[in-house]
Design a protein around this motif. Structure first.
Motif, PDB file in Angstrom:
ATOM      1  N   GLU A 371      15.269  48.602 -16.932  1.00 50.10           N
ATOM      2  CA  GLU A 371      15.001  47.759 -17.960  1.00 50.10           C
ATOM      3  C   GLU A 371      13.542  47.433 -17.932  1.00 50.10           C
ATOM      4  N   ASN A 372      13.251  46.744 -19.087  1.00 51.62           N
ATOM      5  CA  ASN A 372      12.019  46.373 -19.457  1.00 51.62           C
ATOM      6  C   ASN A 372      11.555  45.198 -18.549  1.00 51.62           C
ATOM      7  N   ILE A 373      10.532  44.866 -17.832  1.00 49.60           N
ATOM      8  CA  ILE A 373      10.298  43.856 -17.095  1.00 49.60           C
ATOM      9  C   ILE A 373       9.605  42.873 -17.859  1.00 49.60           C
ATOM     10  N   VAL A 374       8.813  43.259 -18.883  1.00 49.44           N
ATOM     11  CA  VAL A 374       8.190  42.155 -19.764  1.00 49.44           C
ATOM     12  C   VAL A 374       9.210  41.345 -20.634  1.00 49.44           C
ATOM     13  N   THR A 375      10.358  42.152 -21.158  1.00 50.94           N
ATOM     14  CA  THR A 375      11.413  41.441 -21.826  1.00 50.94           C
ATOM     15  C   THR A 375      12.200  40.605 -21.069  1.00 50.94           C
ATOM     16  N   LYS A 376      12.572  40.870 -19.810  1.00 49.79           N
ATOM     17  CA  LYS A 376      13.347  40.055 -18.773  1.00 49.79           C
ATOM     18  C   LYS A 376      12.579  38.958 -18.164  1.00 49.79           C
ATOM     19  N   MET A 377      11.253  39.176 -18.087  1.00 51.65           N
ATOM     20  CA  MET A 377      10.208  38.066 -17.298  1.00 51.65           C
ATOM     21  C   MET A 377       9.938  37.198 -18.312  1.00 51.65           C
ATOM     22  N   HIS A 378       9.713  37.539 -19.608  1.00 49.36           N
ATOM     23  CA  HIS A 378       9.445  36.642 -20.715  1.00 49.36           C
ATOM     24  C   HIS A 378      10.716  35.633 -21.011  1.00 49.36           C
ATOM     25  N   ALA A 379      12.015  36.201 -20.835  1.00 48.53           N
ATOM     26  CA  ALA A 379      13.073  35.398 -21.211  1.00 48.53           C
ATOM     27  C   ALA A 379      13.468  34.226 -20.147  1.00 48.53           C
ATOM     28  N   LEU A 380      13.118  34.823 -18.998  1.00 49.56           N
ATOM     29  CA  LEU A 380      13.076  33.619 -17.768  1.00 49.56           C
ATOM     30  C   LEU A 380      12.183  32.732 -17.620  1.00 49.56           C
ATOM     31  N   CYS A 381      10.955  33.151 -17.835  1.00 45.86           N
ATOM     32  CA  CYS A 381       9.690  32.077 -18.191  1.00 45.86           C
ATOM     33  C   CYS A 381      10.043  31.053 -19.096  1.00 45.86           C
ATOM     34  N   LYS A 382      10.350  31.777 -20.242  1.00 44.86           N
ATOM     35  CA  LYS A 382      10.190  30.792 -21.450  1.00 44.86           C
ATOM     36  C   LYS A 382      11.613  29.877 -21.459  1.00 44.86           C
ATOM     37  N   GLN A 383      12.754  30.407 -20.861  1.00 42.85           N
ATOM     38  CA  GLN A 383      13.770  29.637 -20.586  1.00 42.85           C
ATOM     39  C   GLN A 383      13.329  28.180 -19.659  1.00 42.85           C
ATOM     40  N   LEU A 384      12.782  28.764 -18.449  1.00 43.10           N
ATOM     41  CA  LEU A 384      12.279  27.767 -17.547  1.00 43.10           C
ATOM     42  C   LEU A 384      11.330  26.645 -18.242  1.00 43.10           C
ATOM     43  N   GLN A 385      10.404  27.415 -19.060  1.00 42.90           N
ATOM     44  CA  GLN A 385       9.218  26.555 -19.706  1.00 42.90           C
ATOM     45  C   GLN A 385       9.990  25.344 -20.593  1.00 42.90           C
ATOM     46  N   GLY A 386      10.975  25.813 -21.280  1.00 48.41           N
ATOM     47  CA  GLY A 386      11.909  24.867 -22.034  1.00 48.41           C
ATOM     48  C   GLY A 386      12.342  23.910 -21.602  1.00 48.41           C
ATOM     49  N   ILE A 387      12.618  23.513 -20.234  1.00 42.78           N
ATOM     50  CA  ILE A 387      12.989  22.345 -19.320  1.00 42.78           C
ATOM     51  C   ILE A 387      11.943  21.815 -18.481  1.00 42.78           C
ATOM     52  N   GLY A 388      10.806  22.099 -18.950  1.00 43.74           N
ATOM     53  CA  GLY A 388       9.599  21.645 -18.395  1.00 43.74           C
ATOM     54  C   GLY A 388       9.269  22.119 -16.829  1.00 43.74           C
TER      55      GLY A 388
END
Length: 485
Positions: A371-388
């Motif tokens: 799978e694409n690392i950019v897609t998965k890492m983007h989703a995880l980092c942005k989800q974490l960013q969303g909770i500060g």
């Protein structure tokens, strides 16, 4: 606005998330996939949830004997004793009997007693939930495809008229496709098991929204666990004024004071240059302010990492014992990317984690199975960013010296701050340099500094203003060469 349909939980938290709450009450739901993917186990979860809610639950088996089903469920830690079973599988002595049908076909003869048993059981049990495994067995009780379709539709309508929600499986093959059953069902769920892992997805779901795409799952003790793919929320999050410092004044000067809460930091450099030490220094320093860090290492044993930190003045063991550092070893060939992402996010929410360190992106890449690392890492980092949560990504580049490259995985766009480390060859000796390439939320120092890791921690020198070609790894002096650097 359309009213939300009432639903029954599937009995699996992750599958409830994908189905947006479970199966619509009174619906017919098809679960399809090859042998061994876990269809029966999902059906048992569905029925056990009914037992938990004091609902009558019925398991109709047309293929596998009840004794086998109960034994397999027990091996997964699932207690099915309160589920009602209707066993329509062939009797053990069926093979030894010789049955001849002179006037009627075998299908016509066998269908009547099978139908009678189902009707009698439904009227007696009055189930709220019915799981049938597998619907394609009815083909052998039908004289042709038209009769099969008519019989299945009649059966499903009969169950719905008796206020049941139905989950059924198929045994699809080239000789016996299940396309007609997919048209009849209100929802169609696909399960697959291939060289890239186990995945579940939905192609049809009448009366409800659902989370599209493929989601990984695993079969473990206590049954099936589903890990929905993470989709970052679109709501804008207010920026925080909190700044985390590394506790090394010169590094904080390079960063214009430190790194902001809720940002994404990429620490990039070749093997052995000090990336892990930089990340652990941040975790150590925020622990002194009673903030929590979660450190996930794909490559290094936990005890070895603690010992190595101890040798340079970072007391990771103390931070762990005080509850301010959670250090976990992750085996990328065991965890899927979705499972790892849920582990990180859930831990951050439940334990009020301030900083997450992922060491490293290449280790995370191993868990992706193509799978694409950019897609998965983007989703995880942005989800974490969303909770500060502040996320630190450790990225290893292959080049020791030579052409300057931040990352081989195109993750630089995702980062709010990029810290890079380089090896330098000066007068025939290998040195190290640290610099900041990017910082979105504040100004930063544009020069590079030599740094060194010793027994008393990290030492960062003065700006290397008289060197040119540092990014190439073989710098040259411009002007007077200082006596010491």
């Amino acid at each position: 606005m359309e009213a939300k349909q009432p639903k029954l939980s599937t009995g699996i938290v992750g599958l409830d998330e994908i189905t947006n709450g479970g199966f619509v009450i009174g619906s017919t739901n098809l679960l399809r996939g090859g042998p061994g993917v876990g269809k029966t186990t999902i059906g048992i979860h569905f029925l056990l949830e009914g037992v938990k809610q004091n609902e009558n639950s019925l398991f109709i088996t047309l293929g596998e004997p009840t004794s086998n089903i109960k034994r397999n469920a027990s091996q997964l830690g699932l207690n099915v004793e309160k589920i009602t079973f209707l066993d329509l599988s062939p009797e053990p002595d069926f093979f030894s009997k010789v049955e001849t049908y002179d006037i009627f076909t075998p299908a016509e003869v066998e269908r009547e007693p099978t139908t009678r048993q189902i009707v009698e059981t439904i009227e007696k049990v009055k189930p709220v939930r019915v799981f049938l495994d597998a619907m394609t067995q009815f083909k052998f009780l039908s004289t042709d495809n038209f009769q099969f379709r008519k019989q299945v539709l009649s059966f499903l309508h009969y169950l719905q008229d008796n206020h049941a929600t139905i989950l059924f499986t198929t045994e699809s093959s080239a000789l016996a496709p299940d396309d007609d059953l997919q048209f009849m069902a209100d929802a169609v769920i696909h399960m697959e098991n291939n060289e890239n892992g186990r995945f579940i997805s939905i192609s049809k779901f009448r009366g409800s929204d659902y989370l599209s795409g493929k989601h990984s799952y695993k079969i473990a003790q206590n049954g099936i666990k589903v890990f929905p793919r993470i989709v970052p929320k679109l709501e804008a999050n207010a920026l925080s004024d909190i700044v985390y410092q590394f506790g090394v004044p010169t590094i904080d000067e390079l960063l214009g004071g430190g790194v902001e809460k809720g940002t994404i930091i990429l620490v990039s450099g070749p093997s052995g240059v000090g990336k892990t030490t930089i990340a652990m220094q941040l975790a150590k320093n925020i622990a002194t302010h009673h903030a929590k860090s979660a450190y996930y290492t794909f490559e290094e044993d936990v005890n070895m990492l603690i010992k190595r930190c101890q040798s340079i003045g970072i007391d990771a063991h103390k931070n762990i014992s005080e509850g301010f550092l959670d250090l976990k070893k992750i085996e990328p060939l065991i965890y899927s990317a979705d499972e790892f992402s849920h582990l990180v996010y859930d831990n951050a929410v439940q334990n009020n984690v301030s900083v997450v360190v992922i060491d490293s992106t290449s280790g995370f890449n191993l868990s992706l199975n193509g799978e694409n690392i950019v897609t998965k890492m983007h989703a995880l980092c942005k989800q974490l960013q969303g909770i500060g949560v502040t996320t630190v990504l450790i990225n290893e580049v292959e080049n020791i010296t030579g052409d300057f490259k931040i990352t081989e995985e195109r993750l630089s766009y995702l980062s709010d701050t990029i810290i890079f480390l380089r090896y330098l060859e000066i007068d025939g000796k290998l040195r190290k340099a640290i610099g900041v390439l990017k910082k979105r939320l504040s100004n930063f120092e544009k020069t590079l500094r030599e740094f060194e890791i010793a027994s008393d921690g990290i030492t960062v020198g003065e700006p290397l203003v008289n060197l040119r070609g540092i990014l190439l790894g073989v710098p040259e002096w411009v002007g007077d060469k200082p006596e010491k650097i």
